[in-house]
Write a protein that holds these residues in place. Structure first.
Motif, PDB file in Angstrom:
ATOM      1  N   THR A   9     -13.499  -4.349  66.162  1.00  0.00           N
ATOM      2  CA  THR A   9     -13.277  -5.281  65.044  1.00  0.00           C
ATOM      3  C   THR A   9     -13.364  -6.734  65.482  1.00  0.00           C
ATOM      4  O   THR A   9     -13.178  -7.634  64.662  1.00  0.00           O
ATOM      5  N   ASN A  10     -13.661  -6.968  66.754  1.00  0.00           N
ATOM      6  CA  ASN A  10     -13.793  -8.335  67.251  1.00  0.00           C
ATOM      7  C   ASN A  10     -14.923  -9.063  66.518  1.00  0.00           C
ATOM      8  O   ASN A  10     -15.993  -8.508  66.294  1.00  0.00           O
ATOM      9  N   HIS A  11     -14.690 -10.304  66.115  1.00  0.00           N
ATOM     10  CA  HIS A  11     -15.649 -11.173  65.413  1.00  0.00           C
ATOM     11  C   HIS A  11     -15.847 -10.807  63.940  1.00  0.00           C
ATOM     12  O   HIS A  11     -16.650 -11.449  63.261  1.00  0.00           O
ATOM     13  N   LEU A  12     -15.175  -9.786  63.453  1.00  0.00           N
ATOM     14  CA  LEU A  12     -15.403  -9.352  62.072  1.00  0.00           C
ATOM     15  C   LEU A  12     -14.376  -9.966  61.134  1.00  0.00           C
ATOM     16  O   LEU A  12     -13.214 -10.140  61.492  1.00  0.00           O
ATOM     17  N   ASP A  13     -14.819 -10.279  59.896  1.00  0.00           N
ATOM     18  CA  ASP A  13     -13.871 -10.754  58.893  1.00  0.00           C
ATOM     19  C   ASP A  13     -13.069  -9.570  58.348  1.00  0.00           C
ATOM     20  O   ASP A  13     -13.286  -8.414  58.730  1.00  0.00           O
ATOM     21  N   LEU A  14     -12.113  -9.872  57.472  1.00  0.00           N
ATOM     22  CA  LEU A  14     -11.182  -8.834  57.021  1.00  0.00           C
ATOM     23  C   LEU A  14     -11.891  -7.645  56.385  1.00  0.00           C
ATOM     24  O   LEU A  14     -11.541  -6.489  56.637  1.00  0.00           O
ATOM     25  N   ARG A  15     -12.890  -7.939  55.552  1.00  0.00           N
ATOM     26  CA  ARG A  15     -13.587  -6.841  54.872  1.00  0.00           C
ATOM     27  C   ARG A  15     -14.205  -5.882  55.876  1.00  0.00           C
ATOM     28  O   ARG A  15     -14.029  -4.658  55.783  1.00  0.00           O
ATOM     29  N   GLN A  34     -13.579  -5.596  59.103  1.00  0.00           N
ATOM     30  CA  GLN A  34     -12.575  -4.938  59.933  1.00  0.00           C
ATOM     31  C   GLN A  34     -12.140  -3.634  59.272  1.00  0.00           C
ATOM     32  O   GLN A  34     -12.094  -2.570  59.913  1.00  0.00           O
ATOM     33  N   VAL A  35     -11.824  -3.722  57.973  1.00  0.00           N
ATOM     34  CA  VAL A  35     -11.375  -2.537  57.239  1.00  0.00           C
ATOM     35  C   VAL A  35     -12.479  -1.489  57.189  1.00  0.00           C
ATOM     36  O   VAL A  35     -12.228  -0.291  57.411  1.00  0.00           O
ATOM     37  N   GLU A  36     -13.714  -1.930  56.929  1.00  0.00           N
ATOM     38  CA  GLU A  36     -14.806  -0.971  56.798  1.00  0.00           C
ATOM     39  C   GLU A  36     -15.116  -0.283  58.127  1.00  0.00           C
ATOM     40  O   GLU A  36     -15.390   0.921  58.167  1.00  0.00           O
ATOM     41  N   VAL A  37     -15.072  -1.034  59.231  1.00  0.00           N
ATOM     42  CA  VAL A  37     -15.329  -0.427  60.532  1.00  0.00           C
ATOM     43  C   VAL A  37     -14.231   0.569  60.881  1.00  0.00           C
ATOM     44  O   VAL A  37     -14.498   1.674  61.366  1.00  0.00           O
ATOM     45  N   LEU A  38     -12.979   0.207  60.624  1.00  0.00           N
ATOM     46  CA  LEU A  38     -11.884   1.142  60.882  1.00  0.00           C
ATOM     47  C   LEU A  38     -12.027   2.399  60.031  1.00  0.00           C
ATOM     48  O   LEU A  38     -11.750   3.515  60.501  1.00  0.00           O
ATOM     49  N   ASP A  39     -12.459   2.237  58.787  1.00  0.00           N
ATOM     50  CA  ASP A  39     -12.688   3.405  57.930  1.00  0.00           C
ATOM     51  C   ASP A  39     -13.777   4.306  58.508  1.00  0.00           C
ATOM     52  O   ASP A  39     -13.659   5.536  58.499  1.00  0.00           O
ATOM     53  N   VAL A  40     -14.862   3.692  59.012  1.00  0.00           N
ATOM     54  CA  VAL A  40     -15.951   4.472  59.611  1.00  0.00           C
ATOM     55  C   VAL A  40     -15.443   5.238  60.832  1.00  0.00           C
ATOM     56  O   VAL A  40     -15.742   6.425  61.005  1.00  0.00           O
ATOM     57  N   VAL A  41     -14.664   4.580  61.665  1.00  0.00           N
ATOM     58  CA  VAL A  41     -14.119   5.233  62.861  1.00  0.00           C
ATOM     59  C   VAL A  41     -13.260   6.428  62.474  1.00  0.00           C
ATOM     60  O   VAL A  41     -13.378   7.526  63.044  1.00  0.00           O
ATOM     61  N   SER A  51     -25.183 -13.617  62.749  1.00  0.00           N
ATOM     62  CA  SER A  51     -23.901 -14.131  63.218  1.00  0.00           C
ATOM     63  C   SER A  51     -23.298 -13.149  64.219  1.00  0.00           C
ATOM     64  O   SER A  51     -23.763 -12.003  64.357  1.00  0.00           O
ATOM     65  N   GLY A  52     -22.233 -13.575  64.896  1.00  0.00           N
ATOM     66  CA  GLY A  52     -21.569 -12.695  65.849  1.00  0.00           C
ATOM     67  C   GLY A  52     -21.043 -11.429  65.210  1.00  0.00           C
ATOM     68  O   GLY A  52     -21.149 -10.339  65.771  1.00  0.00           O
ATOM     69  N   GLY A  53     -20.466 -11.562  64.011  1.00  0.00           N
ATOM     70  CA  GLY A  53     -19.937 -10.397  63.317  1.00  0.00           C
ATOM     71  C   GLY A  53     -21.028  -9.439  62.884  1.00  0.00           C
ATOM     72  O   GLY A  53     -20.875  -8.211  62.972  1.00  0.00           O
ATOM     73  N   GLU A  54     -22.146  -9.991  62.401  1.00  0.00           N
ATOM     74  CA  GLU A  54     -23.276  -9.143  62.003  1.00  0.00           C
ATOM     75  C   GLU A  54     -23.839  -8.404  63.212  1.00  0.00           C
ATOM     76  O   GLU A  54     -24.143  -7.210  63.147  1.00  0.00           O
ATOM     77  N   LEU A  98      -7.940  -1.551  71.109  1.00  0.00           N
ATOM     78  CA  LEU A  98      -7.607  -2.434  69.995  1.00  0.00           C
ATOM     79  C   LEU A  98      -6.524  -3.412  70.419  1.00  0.00           C
ATOM     80  O   LEU A  98      -5.572  -3.038  71.103  1.00  0.00           O
ATOM     81  N   HIS A  99      -6.681  -4.671  69.991  1.00  0.00           N
ATOM     82  CA  HIS A  99      -5.619  -5.649  70.209  1.00  0.00           C
ATOM     83  C   HIS A  99      -4.655  -5.681  69.028  1.00  0.00           C
ATOM     84  O   HIS A  99      -3.470  -5.962  69.191  1.00  0.00           O
ATOM     85  N   ASP A 100      -5.182  -5.407  67.830  1.00  0.00           N
ATOM     86  CA  ASP A 100      -4.343  -5.440  66.640  1.00  0.00           C
ATOM     87  C   ASP A 100      -3.560  -4.124  66.552  1.00  0.00           C
ATOM     88  O   ASP A 100      -4.130  -3.058  66.303  1.00  0.00           O
ATOM     89  N   LEU A 101      -2.251  -4.213  66.740  1.00  0.00           N
ATOM     90  CA  LEU A 101      -1.424  -3.007  66.757  1.00  0.00           C
ATOM     91  C   LEU A 101      -1.371  -2.331  65.393  1.00  0.00           C
ATOM     92  O   LEU A 101      -1.265  -1.104  65.305  1.00  0.00           O
ATOM     93  N   ASP A 102      -1.435  -3.128  64.326  1.00  0.00           N
ATOM     94  CA  ASP A 102      -1.441  -2.532  62.986  1.00  0.00           C
ATOM     95  C   ASP A 102      -2.717  -1.735  62.753  1.00  0.00           C
ATOM     96  O   ASP A 102      -2.705  -0.712  62.065  1.00  0.00           O
ATOM     97  N   HIS A 103      -3.837  -2.199  63.311  1.00  0.00           N
ATOM     98  CA  HIS A 103      -5.076  -1.427  63.217  1.00  0.00           C
ATOM     99  C   HIS A 103      -4.913  -0.082  63.927  1.00  0.00           C
ATOM    100  O   HIS A 103      -5.331   0.965  63.415  1.00  0.00           O
TER     101      HIS A 103
END
Length: 269
Positions: A172-178, A180-187, A146-149, A201-206
């Protein structure tokens, strides 16, 4: 050069087809810190990132890796790639290639040739796949994903490159919530290990969650630059996005939350 600064853009002027889209932008990426580029569509965020990655030559201004200019030929392609990697928004989907092989593409700067010796390569590829959660699909063809994978596979390829500077364009584009959180944690983890991270990032909260420094762009210029609380303000965001933005601070965690206000209120439960 300030201590700990690994990659610098100074007074960048960047153009598309002789039309300037970025004018006078400066930023520094420091070891151990995340710098987030935010702003509306067309504000020049991705163009700035591509210039830092030596993919978009400035019409004016300079990019330096440490003390060395990157656009003068002082650095070979491989030497630059051993220090800086970029996850772009759009990457190809190779046919008939496994996930492990695509992640292994990130090791090319460390090989004497395309198939040259790379003693640390296998371990780097395995670690990158584990960090991004793609290890269970290592043998699958990337054209089955899939796109997210696929987004996570290309991120793993960047991590396998083991650079001191990591540039990410909307990871985090194309990623589901889980994820998104895991990628941000890795970063955030990579920055805490000493990597200099520049991320669009487009998501300001991220951005509020992971950034040490935020650069707010609008119309190709810097509206504000500094720490999260000084940049992500209602005044700055309303000015940049052209819509009313409310900013709140969590009383427990202190985190910043940004909410644009449209014509409709949230519906009651």
């Amino acid at each position: 050069m300030s201590e700990g600064v690994l990659l610098t853009g100074r007074d960048l002027v960047l153009a598309h087809h002789d039309r300037a889209v970025v004018e006078g932008v400066s930023l520094e990426l420091r070891a151990g810190a995340v710098t987030a580029l935010v702003g509306p569509n067309g504000s020049g965020k991705s163009t700035v990132l591509r210039s830092l990655a030596r993919l978009h030559r400035p019409s004016d201004g300079e990019v330096h890796l440490g003390e060395r200019p990157v656009w003068t030929g002082a650095l070979s392609g491989k030497e630059f790639a051993r220090n800086v990697t970029l996850l772009t928004q759009h990457r190809p989907t190779p046919s008939g290639v496994s996930v492990r092989d695509v992640v292994g593409y990130g090791r090319y700067p460390h090989r004497a040739g395309w198939r040259g010796a790379d003693p640390d390569g296998a371990a780097a590829v395995e670690r990158a796949m584990e960090l991004t959660g793609v290890a269970p699909m290592a043998a699958r063809g990337v054209d089955e994903l899939s796109g997210g994978e696929l987004q996570r596979v290309w991120l793993a390829s960047c991590l396998a490159q083991q650079t001191s500077v990591l540039l990410l364009d909307e990871p985090t584009n194309h990623l589901d919530l889980r994820y998104q959180v895991e990628v941000l944690d890795v970063v955030r983890d990579l920055a805490d290990e000493g990597v200099a991270v520049g991320v669009v990032l487009h998501d300001l909260d991220h951005a509020a969650v992971i950034a040490d420094h935020v650069v707010l762009l609008c119309g190709g210029r810097v509206v504000a630059s500094g720490d999260v609380r000084s940049v992500l303000t209602a005044e700055h965001l309303t000015r940049a996005y052209g819509v009313t933005v409310h900013v709140a601070h969590d009383p427990v965690t202190g985190s910043v939350h940004c909410r644009p206000v449209g014509r409709h209120r949230p519906r009651a439960a």
